[in-house]
Design an enzyme around this catalytic site. Structure first.
Site, PDB file in Angstrom:
ATOM      1  N   TYR A  27       0.745  -1.059  -0.004  1.00  0.00           N
ATOM      2  CA  TYR A  27      -0.041   0.075  -0.096  1.00  0.00           C
ATOM      3  C   TYR A  27       0.801   1.324   0.140  1.00  0.00           C
ATOM      4  CZ  TYR A  27      -2.839   3.838   1.533  1.00  0.00           C
ATOM      5  OH  TYR A  27      -3.435   5.186   1.756  1.00  0.00           O
ATOM      6  N   SER A 109      -3.075  14.056   6.739  1.00  0.00           N
ATOM      7  CA  SER A 109      -3.927  13.540   5.661  1.00  0.00           C
ATOM      8  C   SER A 109      -5.167  13.810   6.293  1.00  0.00           C
ATOM      9  CB  SER A 109      -3.558  12.132   5.337  1.00  0.00           C
ATOM     10  OG  SER A 109      -4.632  11.446   4.565  1.00  0.00           O
ATOM     11  N   GLN A 131      -4.659  18.575   5.014  1.00  0.00           N
ATOM     12  CA  GLN A 131      -5.042  17.890   3.773  1.00  0.00           C
ATOM     13  C   GLN A 131      -6.420  17.804   3.763  1.00  0.00           C
ATOM     14  OE1 GLN A 131      -5.535  14.364   3.001  1.00  0.00           O
ATOM     15  NE2 GLN A 131      -6.383  15.163   0.909  1.00  0.00           N
ATOM     16  N   TYR A 133      -9.809  16.030   1.525  1.00  0.00           N
ATOM     17  CA  TYR A 133     -10.795  15.430   0.766  1.00  0.00           C
ATOM     18  C   TYR A 133     -11.982  16.005   1.008  1.00  0.00           C
ATOM     19  CZ  TYR A 133      -7.179  11.920  -0.754  1.00  0.00           C
ATOM     20  OH  TYR A 133      -5.898  11.377  -1.500  1.00  0.00           O
ATOM     21  N   THR A 159      -6.948  18.293  -2.063  1.00  0.00           N
ATOM     22  CA  THR A 159      -6.465  17.330  -3.053  1.00  0.00           C
ATOM     23  C   THR A 159      -7.381  17.065  -4.158  1.00  0.00           C
ATOM     24  OG1 THR A 159      -5.028  16.172  -1.090  1.00  0.00           O
ATOM     25  CG2 THR A 159      -5.653  14.887  -3.324  1.00  0.00           C
ATOM     26  N   LYS A 229      -3.672  21.054  -4.343  1.00  0.00           N
ATOM     27  CA  LYS A 229      -2.651  19.691  -4.259  1.00  0.00           C
ATOM     28  C   LYS A 229      -3.241  18.992  -5.431  1.00  0.00           C
ATOM     29  CE  LYS A 229      -0.462  16.008  -1.571  1.00  0.00           C
ATOM     30  NZ  LYS A 229      -0.893  14.739  -2.267  1.00  0.00           N
ATOM     31  N   SER A 251       1.704  17.738  -8.507  1.00  0.00           N
ATOM     32  CA  SER A 251       1.750  16.633  -7.727  1.00  0.00           C
ATOM     33  C   SER A 251       0.944  15.421  -8.504  1.00  0.00           C
ATOM     34  CB  SER A 251       1.327  16.482  -6.355  1.00  0.00           C
ATOM     35  OG  SER A 251       1.128  15.204  -5.700  1.00  0.00           O
ATOM     36  N   HIS A 253       0.127  12.672  -6.920  1.00  0.00           N
ATOM     37  CA  HIS A 253      -0.268  11.599  -5.776  1.00  0.00           C
ATOM     38  C   HIS A 253       0.800  10.705  -5.707  1.00  0.00           C
ATOM     39  CE1 HIS A 253      -3.890  11.506  -3.627  1.00  0.00           C
ATOM     40  NE2 HIS A 253      -3.165  10.263  -3.228  1.00  0.00           N
ATOM     41  N   ARG A 256       0.284   7.370  -7.888  1.00  0.00           N
ATOM     42  CA  ARG A 256      -0.826   6.440  -7.177  1.00  0.00           C
ATOM     43  C   ARG A 256      -2.337   6.759  -7.931  1.00  0.00           C
ATOM     44  NH1 ARG A 256       0.772   4.532  -2.405  1.00  0.00           N
ATOM     45  NH2 ARG A 256      -1.346   4.669  -1.122  1.00  0.00           N
ATOM     46  N   ASP A 284       5.722  17.694  -5.291  1.00  0.00           N
ATOM     47  CA  ASP A 284       5.948  16.583  -4.723  1.00  0.00           C
ATOM     48  C   ASP A 284       6.162  15.383  -5.684  1.00  0.00           C
ATOM     49  OD1 ASP A 284       3.457  15.213  -4.805  1.00  0.00           O
ATOM     50  OD2 ASP A 284       2.685  15.979  -2.823  1.00  0.00           O
ATOM     51  N   GLY A 285       6.729  14.167  -5.122  1.00  0.00           N
ATOM     52  CA  GLY A 285       6.984  13.141  -6.085  1.00  0.00           C
ATOM     53  C   GLY A 285       8.136  12.748  -6.376  1.00  0.00           C
ATOM     54  N   ARG A 288      14.218  12.173  -3.466  1.00  0.00           N
ATOM     55  CA  ARG A 288      15.153  11.396  -2.605  1.00  0.00           C
ATOM     56  C   ARG A 288      16.372  11.893  -2.223  1.00  0.00           C
ATOM     57  NH1 ARG A 288      10.522  10.271  -2.780  1.00  0.00           N
ATOM     58  NH2 ARG A 288       9.610   8.222  -3.510  1.00  0.00           N
TER      59      ARG A 288
HETATM   60  C1  FNR Z   1      -0.333   9.566  -0.274  1.00  0.00           C
HETATM   61  N1  FNR Z   1      -0.571  10.802  -0.810  1.00  0.00           N
HETATM   62  C2  FNR Z   1      -1.566  11.338  -0.234  1.00  0.00           C
HETATM   63  N2  FNR Z   1      -2.085  12.625  -0.658  1.00  0.00           N
HETATM   64  C3  FNR Z   1      -3.202  13.142  -0.041  1.00  0.00           C
HETATM   65  O1  FNR Z   1      -3.545  14.224  -0.424  1.00  0.00           O
HETATM   66  N3  FNR Z   1      -3.935  12.501   0.940  1.00  0.00           N
HETATM   67  C4  FNR Z   1      -3.530  11.289   1.367  1.00  0.00           C
HETATM   68  O2  FNR Z   1      -4.301  10.700   2.330  1.00  0.00           O
HETATM   69  C5  FNR Z   1      -2.524  10.560   0.913  1.00  0.00           C
HETATM   70  N4  FNR Z   1      -2.205   9.451   1.148  1.00  0.00           N
HETATM   71  C6  FNR Z   1      -1.049   8.864   0.916  1.00  0.00           C
HETATM   72  C7  FNR Z   1      -0.758   7.719   1.094  1.00  0.00           C
HETATM   73  C8  FNR Z   1       0.439   6.794   0.620  1.00  0.00           C
HETATM   74  C9  FNR Z   1       0.908   5.805   1.203  1.00  0.00           C
HETATM   75  C10 FNR Z   1       1.330   7.464  -0.115  1.00  0.00           C
HETATM   76  C11 FNR Z   1       2.731   7.042  -0.663  1.00  0.00           C
HETATM   77  C12 FNR Z   1       1.106   8.837  -0.806  1.00  0.00           C
HETATM   78  C13 FNR Z   1       0.249  11.590  -1.766  1.00  0.00           C
HETATM   79  C14 FNR Z   1       1.183  12.396  -1.007  1.00  0.00           C
HETATM   80  O3  FNR Z   1       0.922  13.378  -0.281  1.00  0.00           O
HETATM   81  C15 FNR Z   1       2.202  12.762  -1.964  1.00  0.00           C
HETATM   82  O4  FNR Z   1       1.702  13.494  -3.009  1.00  0.00           O
HETATM   83  C16 FNR Z   1       3.100  11.839  -2.519  1.00  0.00           C
HETATM   84  O5  FNR Z   1       3.652  10.732  -1.692  1.00  0.00           O
HETATM   85  C17 FNR Z   1       4.623  12.240  -3.203  1.00  0.00           C
HETATM   86  O6  FNR Z   1       5.384  11.366  -3.646  1.00  0.00           O
HETATM   87  P1  FNR Z   1       6.732  10.824  -2.925  1.00  0.00           P
HETATM   88  O7  FNR Z   1       7.531  11.726  -2.000  1.00  0.00           O
HETATM   89  O8  FNR Z   1       6.043   9.725  -2.037  1.00  0.00           O
HETATM   90  O9  FNR Z   1       7.634  10.060  -4.144  1.00  0.00           O
HETATM   91  C1  LAC Z   2      -3.701   7.154  -1.149  1.00  0.00           C
HETATM   92  C2  LAC Z   2      -5.047   7.988  -0.393  1.00  0.00           C
HETATM   93  C3  LAC Z   2      -5.631   7.715   0.499  1.00  0.00           C
HETATM   94  O1  LAC Z   2      -3.042   7.823  -2.046  1.00  0.00           O
HETATM   95  O2  LAC Z   2      -4.851   9.368  -0.829  1.00  0.00           O
HETATM   96  O3  LAC Z   2      -3.738   6.046  -0.582  1.00  0.00           O
END
Ligand code: FNR
Ligand code: LAC
Length: 358
Positions: A27, A109, A131, A133, A159, A229, A251, A253, A256, A284-285, A288
């Site tokens: 996940y 979040s 953040q 939703y 977001t 975002k 971003s 995400h 994802r 973001d994204g 590293r």
């Molecule tokens: C996220 N991200 C995310 N974004 C958001 O707006 N609400 C959320 O609840 C979540 N949840 C979430 C869970 C997990 C496991 C990940 C990996 C990411 C996205 C997060 O805010 C962000 O955009 C990315 O993680 C940036 O990429 P890097 O730094 O993980 O490469």
């Molecule tokens: C995720 C959500 C919860 O990327 O933003 O899993």
């Protein structure tokens, strides 16, 4: 033989993978579909090269900057990541202490495993963004915002890149769920149930009809600034600026949502040009390394956010691990600034970076 101490983000990534249960790791680590964008966020940084300037006095280098007027000690903010108690029992409160200890902002979040008020109480001196939703249930959404405002959160990061859930194939295969023992207060409030939570359950709650008119209304009605975002395109940035947002996070995400979406470092330049001086632009994204941070600044970001790196720190060593990841990024950023001939983040310009794709 004891495991070697982690010295970079990749070391933390490996440690976290060893420690996490496979479903939770899938996940956290996974992306959408074929995970092209997940990989490309990281790889795209390799298509940009820094162009250092020499014979600048770098005996004093500071990584400090401001985001929406808040002073932070490094241009790296903690991104919102759901379900942090699945990574470490310290959860979001530990992450909040790590961010506050490092002198930066944590973005919490909506899908957190602690309430905004608990996270605020865990790190009273820290700076926080919430953040958001927008749930179909607007009362629940407004209650989350009200609690965040009441608890001193300084901005809402709305977001907008997830109106539908991305195809998280790792989760489909593992059947990943957050067990009922771990609370997810916003989801419980919206569903009226304390049962186990899947990612699909979360996305069923999100309102996919949200549009620009809604954004304009939210900007008007919230007491604290809105950061949008999940923006990738210059025309969306233009429209967001017209709506009066205070910030934009470029971003996808973390790869994802829309697989094949453009890598954020490739998108940020046009977005920053469109936003001009009206709106602060973040990325973001795939960040590293400190050199990635400086590359993002050179392409027009004011600061970056890190999701997985901080999470791997939390998973490996709780608050100390998350804090250590931020300190690693700070020292790497300071070194990259010094070697680029930039005593501060504000000295980084477009001329410090060049695309090697022709
Ligand atoms: C996220 N991200 C995310 N974004 C958001 O707006 N609400 C959320 O609840 C979540 N949840 C979430 C869970 C997990 C496991 C990940 C990996 C990411 C996205 C997060 O805010 C962000 O955009 C990315 O993680 C940036 O990429 P890097 O730094 O993980 O490469
Ligand atoms: C995720 C959500 C919860 O990327 O933003 O899993």
């Amino acid at each position: 033989m004891p495991a070697a101490d982690p010295i970079n983000c990749a070391d933390y990534e490996r440690l976290a993978e060893e420690l996490l249960e496979p479903g939770a790791h899938g996940y956290f680590a996974g992306g959408a579909g074929d995970e092209r964008t997940l990989r490309d966020n990281v790889e795209a940084f390799r298509r940009w090269r820094l162009v250092p300037r020499v014979l600048v006095d770098v005996s004093q280098v500071s990584t400090a900057t401001t985001v929406l007027g808040t002073e932070i000690s490094l241009p790296v903010v903690v991104a919102p990541v759901a379900f942090q108690r699945m990574a470490n029992e310290g959860g979001e409160p530990a992450m909040a202490r790590a961010a506050a200890g490092a002198g930066t902002v944590m973005c919490l979040s909506t899908i957190a495993t602690s309430r905004p008020s608990e996270v605020a109480a865990a790190a009273p001196g820290g700076h926080r963004w919430m953040q958001l939703y927008c749930f179909k249930d607007r009362e629940v959404t407004e209650a989350i915002v009200a609690e965040a405002v009441e608890s001193g959160f300084e901005a809402i990061a709305l977001t907008v890149d997830a109106p539908w859930i991305g195809p998280r194939e790792r989760d489909l295969r593992s059947g990943f769920q957050v067990p009922a023992e771990i609370d997810v207060p916003a989801v419980a409030a919206a569903t009226g149930s304390d049962g186990p939570v899947s990612v699909t359950d979360v996305f069923d709650l999100i309102d996919p009809s949200l549009d620009w008119d809604d954004l304009a209304r939210l900007v008007e009605s919230y007491e604290i600034p809105i950061i949008l975002k999940g923006v990738a395109a210059a025309d969306d940035a233009e429209r967001a600026a017209e709506c009066g947002v205070a910030g934009i996070i470029v971003s996808n995400h973390g790869g994802r949502q829309l697989d094949s979406a453009i890598a954020t470092i490739d998108a940020v330049g046009d977005v920053a040009d469109a936003a001009g001086d009206r709106v602060e632009v973040f990325l973001d994204g795939g960040v590293r390394r400190g050199t990635d941070v400086v590359t993002a600044l050179a392409r027009g970001a004011r600061a970056v956010l890190v999701g997985r790196p901080a999470l791997w720190g939390l998973a490996a060593r709780g608050e100390d691990g998350a804090r250590h990841v931020l300190e690693i990024l700070r020292s790497e950023t300071a070194l990259a600034l010094a070697l680029c001939g930039c005593p501060t983040p504000a000295d980084v310009r477009g001329k410090h970076v060049m695309s090697i794709v022709r």
